[in-house]
Design an enzyme around this catalytic site. Structure first.
Site, mmCIF file in Angstrom:
data_model
loop_
_atom_site.group_PDB
_atom_site.id
_atom_site.type_symbol
_atom_site.label_atom_id
_atom_site.label_comp_id
_atom_site.label_asym_id
_atom_site.label_seq_id
_atom_site.Cartn_x
_atom_site.Cartn_y
_atom_site.Cartn_z
ATOM 1 N N VAL A 11 -24.074 -18.677 -4.944
ATOM 2 C CA VAL A 11 -23.541 -18.463 -3.599
ATOM 3 C C VAL A 11 -22.702 -19.648 -3.125
ATOM 4 C CG1 VAL A 11 -24.219 -18.241 -1.171
ATOM 5 C CG2 VAL A 11 -25.291 -16.812 -2.889
ATOM 6 N N ASP A 30 -24.374 -31.151 -4.464
ATOM 7 C CA ASP A 30 -25.570 -30.663 -5.156
ATOM 8 C C ASP A 30 -26.390 -31.872 -5.597
ATOM 9 O OD1 ASP A 30 -26.118 -27.604 -6.539
ATOM 10 O OD2 ASP A 30 -27.375 -29.279 -7.199
ATOM 11 N N GLU A 154 -25.457 -14.147 3.250
ATOM 12 C CA GLU A 154 -24.397 -13.800 2.299
ATOM 13 C C GLU A 154 -24.750 -12.478 1.604
ATOM 14 O OE1 GLU A 154 -21.358 -15.115 1.723
ATOM 15 O OE2 GLU A 154 -21.309 -13.259 0.569
ATOM 16 N N LEU A 256 -27.767 5.221 -6.426
ATOM 17 C CA LEU A 256 -28.634 6.358 -6.745
ATOM 18 C C LEU A 256 -28.726 6.579 -8.254
ATOM 19 C CD1 LEU A 256 -27.754 9.031 -4.010
ATOM 20 C CD2 LEU A 256 -29.656 7.433 -4.065
ATOM 21 N N PRO A 258 -30.600 6.030 -11.749
ATOM 22 C CA PRO A 258 -31.872 5.547 -12.294
ATOM 23 C C PRO A 258 -31.605 4.437 -13.298
ATOM 24 C CG PRO A 258 -31.283 7.646 -13.298
ATOM 25 C CD PRO A 258 -30.239 7.361 -12.253
ATOM 26 N N CYS A 266 -32.340 -11.759 -6.244
ATOM 27 C CA CYS A 266 -32.451 -11.409 -4.822
ATOM 28 C C CYS A 266 -33.452 -10.297 -4.518
ATOM 29 C CB CYS A 266 -31.076 -11.046 -4.273
ATOM 30 S SG CYS A 266 -29.991 -12.483 -4.222
ATOM 31 N N LYS A 269 -37.333 -11.015 -5.017
ATOM 32 C CA LYS A 269 -37.897 -12.048 -4.138
ATOM 33 C C LYS A 269 -37.742 -11.682 -2.666
ATOM 34 C CE LYS A 269 -34.234 -15.497 -3.474
ATOM 35 N NZ LYS A 269 -33.895 -15.125 -2.101
ATOM 36 N N LYS A 332 -27.764 -7.498 -14.702
ATOM 37 C CA LYS A 332 -26.712 -6.515 -14.483
ATOM 38 C C LYS A 332 -25.452 -7.019 -15.173
ATOM 39 C CE LYS A 332 -25.056 -8.030 -9.962
ATOM 40 N NZ LYS A 332 -24.703 -7.588 -8.631
ATOM 41 N N ARG A 339 -32.505 -13.991 -14.158
ATOM 42 C CA ARG A 339 -33.681 -14.076 -13.276
ATOM 43 C C ARG A 339 -34.242 -12.670 -13.014
ATOM 44 N NH1 ARG A 339 -31.245 -18.238 -8.799
ATOM 45 N NH2 ARG A 339 -29.356 -17.063 -9.230
HETATM 46 P P1 NAI Z 1 -28.853 -21.123 -7.283
HETATM 47 O O1 NAI Z 1 -30.215 -21.405 -7.791
HETATM 48 O O2 NAI Z 1 -27.827 -20.539 -8.195
HETATM 49 O O3 NAI Z 1 -28.221 -22.458 -6.655
HETATM 50 C C1 NAI Z 1 -28.878 -23.292 -5.765
HETATM 51 C C2 NAI Z 1 -28.309 -24.705 -5.920
HETATM 52 O O4 NAI Z 1 -28.808 -25.536 -4.876
HETATM 53 C C3 NAI Z 1 -28.691 -25.395 -7.231
HETATM 54 O O5 NAI Z 1 -27.515 -25.851 -7.889
HETATM 55 C C4 NAI Z 1 -29.561 -26.576 -6.776
HETATM 56 O O6 NAI Z 1 -29.423 -27.721 -7.607
HETATM 57 C C5 NAI Z 1 -28.985 -26.837 -5.394
HETATM 58 N N1 NAI Z 1 -29.852 -27.617 -4.507
HETATM 59 C C6 NAI Z 1 -31.198 -27.583 -4.360
HETATM 60 N N2 NAI Z 1 -31.594 -28.470 -3.418
HETATM 61 C C7 NAI Z 1 -30.468 -29.061 -2.943
HETATM 62 C C8 NAI Z 1 -30.216 -30.047 -1.951
HETATM 63 N N3 NAI Z 1 -31.220 -30.610 -1.236
HETATM 64 N N4 NAI Z 1 -28.943 -30.438 -1.726
HETATM 65 C C9 NAI Z 1 -27.930 -29.889 -2.419
HETATM 66 N N5 NAI Z 1 -28.108 -28.932 -3.383
HETATM 67 C C10 NAI Z 1 -29.362 -28.546 -3.631
HETATM 68 O O7 NAI Z 1 -29.066 -20.169 -6.003
HETATM 69 P P2 NAI Z 1 -28.164 -18.924 -5.528
HETATM 70 O O8 NAI Z 1 -28.370 -17.762 -6.409
HETATM 71 O O9 NAI Z 1 -26.789 -19.417 -5.251
HETATM 72 O O10 NAI Z 1 -28.887 -18.588 -4.154
HETATM 73 C C11 NAI Z 1 -28.805 -19.433 -3.023
HETATM 74 C C12 NAI Z 1 -29.307 -18.666 -1.813
HETATM 75 O O11 NAI Z 1 -28.418 -17.570 -1.549
HETATM 76 C C13 NAI Z 1 -30.699 -18.031 -1.978
HETATM 77 O O12 NAI Z 1 -31.356 -18.067 -0.744
HETATM 78 C C14 NAI Z 1 -30.392 -16.613 -2.370
HETATM 79 O O13 NAI Z 1 -31.422 -15.727 -2.010
HETATM 80 C C15 NAI Z 1 -29.141 -16.340 -1.553
HETATM 81 N N6 NAI Z 1 -28.275 -15.300 -2.093
HETATM 82 C C16 NAI Z 1 -28.043 -15.227 -3.430
HETATM 83 C C17 NAI Z 1 -27.197 -14.253 -3.940
HETATM 84 C C18 NAI Z 1 -26.944 -14.134 -5.407
HETATM 85 O O14 NAI Z 1 -26.370 -13.106 -5.811
HETATM 86 N N7 NAI Z 1 -27.318 -15.084 -6.229
HETATM 87 C C19 NAI Z 1 -26.518 -13.289 -3.051
HETATM 88 C C20 NAI Z 1 -26.778 -13.504 -1.667
HETATM 89 C C21 NAI Z 1 -27.641 -14.469 -1.214
#
Ligand code: NAI
Length: 452
Positions: A11, A30, A154, A256, A258, A266, A269, A332, A339
């Site tokens: 994201v 990051d 998002e 829709l 199967p 997402c 969780k 997908k 994950r």
């Molecule tokens: P991800 O696991 O791919 O990335 C998270 C990043 O945050 C990692 O690179 C990690 O090192 C970094 N991080 C952790 N602690 C940090 C800090 N204190 N400062 C800076 N960086 C830090 O996670 P993803 O998939 O991008 O998801 C992020 C959020 O967005 C979650 O809440 C998820 O549920 C939500 N989301 C995810 C979607 C997806 O398709 N992956 C779609 C919509 C929402």
């Protein structure tokens, strides 16, 4: 505008690149040093179509940068996006430690007014917790800078993330402050070229919207998986049923199909977290409990079909001596994300029953190795794994599986058995071509499923 984005994951990285593409100055922060070093050199840590080009172009044009220096990033920006992970805790609730750590970092380093935006998926009430975390740091510094916390969930889909971000169905902004709403509208204005799809609401409703959306989509999937399983038992055809119900404009065709159960970072969780949120206020999400249970059972359906068709039911390891080729590992297509992928359950079950497993995936092999190591074999050539295999199981609907070389499949497989978890082919054509083709919920299409 000057923006910093915390979290260079699926994201954060997409949001950062897209905000830079629309002319903003974006610093991506990051805590993962290796990730940031790689990004500085144009190495993208995930597979997402179009992302690499976007990152490299905006980086070279000076609008997008990467750092681990939190202080510098906070000082240089008006808006800080929080896009870090919110994984499930042991009890299923969203673990907010990373989100709150970012809140504290911002409080430690801000030097003036800031807008802090929760883009991570977070339970209702999290904005208050972020506000408290920031305020606690300001208090301990003895300073009184103003700030606003906004919820901006998002909705992008992995595999189509850039398009989803650049041309969103909607942008939800939760805020209690008119001035902040105006700034957020200005930021998102370039993404609203065709339609104004900004929905401004209160913070708690915005936080709830994201969970409600994902829970609704997960519900559709579990519902349709149960209808497919019932079609199988009643000799009806789920593909026809989908047409029949999807044509009702109140229902629509999407979500829709199967399949082998939903996965990814997402839906599983977020369904769990919403169940927990409800628990905490003494309410039981009966429907979502069932959605989850159905999904867990569905992940076993493909392996069960292989067992029924190939297994020696009297044996300790019913699939001993059998080789199963699997197409698709990622949860997908067009992503390398493993994950909660259904392939994890399916392959473990095949292995536990003694089968040898070979797998193909265009992008996810590196990720899959982290789980399976050398317990299965891999190839990036979809045909290479078929030679002498007793069955082909289709788990993920990558586009290269949609119109494959059937003659080659027929020649290479030991048995012309295809168990298709994505209903990619026409059962009558497969039968004519001599395959024993086992889709989901389509016995009523005139093809026998065989087995039990
Ligand atoms: P991800 O696991 O791919 O990335 C998270 C990043 O945050 C990692 O690179 C990690 O090192 C970094 N991080 C952790 N602690 C940090 C800090 N204190 N400062 C800076 N960086 C830090 O996670 P993803 O998939 O991008 O998801 C992020 C959020 O967005 C979650 O809440 C998820 O549920 C939500 N989301 C995810 C979607 C997806 O398709 N992956 C779609 C919509 C929402």
């Amino acid at each position: 505008m000057k923006i910093c984005v915390f979290g260079a994951g699926y994201v954060g990285l997409v949001a950062a690149a897209c905000f830079a593409e629309s002319g903003n100055n974006v610093i991506t922060v990051d805590v993962d040093q290796a990730k940031i070093e790689g990004l500085k050199q144009g190495i993208i840590p995930i597979y997402e179509p179009g992302l690499k080009e976007l990152v490299i172009r905006n980086q070279s044009e000076g609008r997008l940068s990467f750092t681990t220096d939190i202080e510098a990033a906070v000082k240089a920006s008006l808006i800080s996006f929080i896009a870090v992970g919110t994984p499930p805790g042991e009890d299923g609730s969203a673990d907010l430690q990373y989100v709150l750590a970012v809140g504290r970092s911002i409080g430690q380093h801000m030097q003036g007014y800031k807008i802090i935006v929760d883009k991570s998926t977070v339970p209702v009430g999290t904005a208050d917790k972020v506000r408290a975390a920031v305020q606690a740091e300001l208090d301990s510094r003895g300073v009184g800078f103003e700030f606003d916390v906004v919820s901006n969930p998002e909705f992008l889909k992995e595999g189509a993330a850039i398009d989803d971000f650049m041309k969103p169905d909607r942008v939800v902004i939760g805020t209690d402050n008119v001035r902040t709403a105006e700034i957020m509208k200005e930021l998102y204005e370039p993404f609203m070229r065709k339609h104004n799809r900004m929905i401004i609401m209160d913070i708690r409703s915005a936080e709830m919207t994201k969970y409600a959306a994902n829970a609704m989509l997960a519900t559709r999937i579990s519902f349709m998986n149960q209808i497919a399983n019932l079609c199988e038992r009643m000799n009806a055809d789920v593909a026809a049923v989908r047409e029949g119900i999807g044509s009702d404009s109140r229902i629509g065709y999407d979500f829709l199909f199967p399949g082998p159960g939903y996965g990814g970072s997402c839906f599983p969780k977020d369904v769990k977290a919403l169940i927990r949120t409800a628990d905490e206020c003494g309410y039981e999400m009966l429907l979502l409990n069932a959605v989850e249970e159905v999904n867990e059972l569905q992940k076993h359906v493909l392996a069960r079909k292989v067992l029924d068709l190939l297994g020696d039911s009297g044996a300790d390891k019913p699939l001993a001596g059998k080789t199963v080729a699997c197409w698709g590992l990622s949860f997908k297509p067009r992503t390398d994300d493993m994950r909660e992928a259904p392939s994890l359950t399916i392959i473990e079950e095949l292995l536990a029953n003694g089968a040898q497993v070979r797998a193909h995936d265009p992008e996810a092999i590196k990720e899959a190795r982290k789980t399976f190591g050398d317990r299965i074999s891999y190839s990036t050539n979809q045909y290479e794994i078929l030679s002498g295999a007793d069955a082909l199981v289709i788990i993920t609907d990558w586009s290269e599986y949609r119109n494959p070389d059937f003659e080659r499949i027929m020649a290479d497989l030991k048995e012309p058995l295809i168990v298709d978890g994505r209903n990619l082919y026409k059962p009558d054509r497969m039968q004519l071509a001599g395959f024993r083709y086992i889709p989901l919920g389509r016995n009523g299409s005139g093809i026998s499923a065989g087995g039990k």
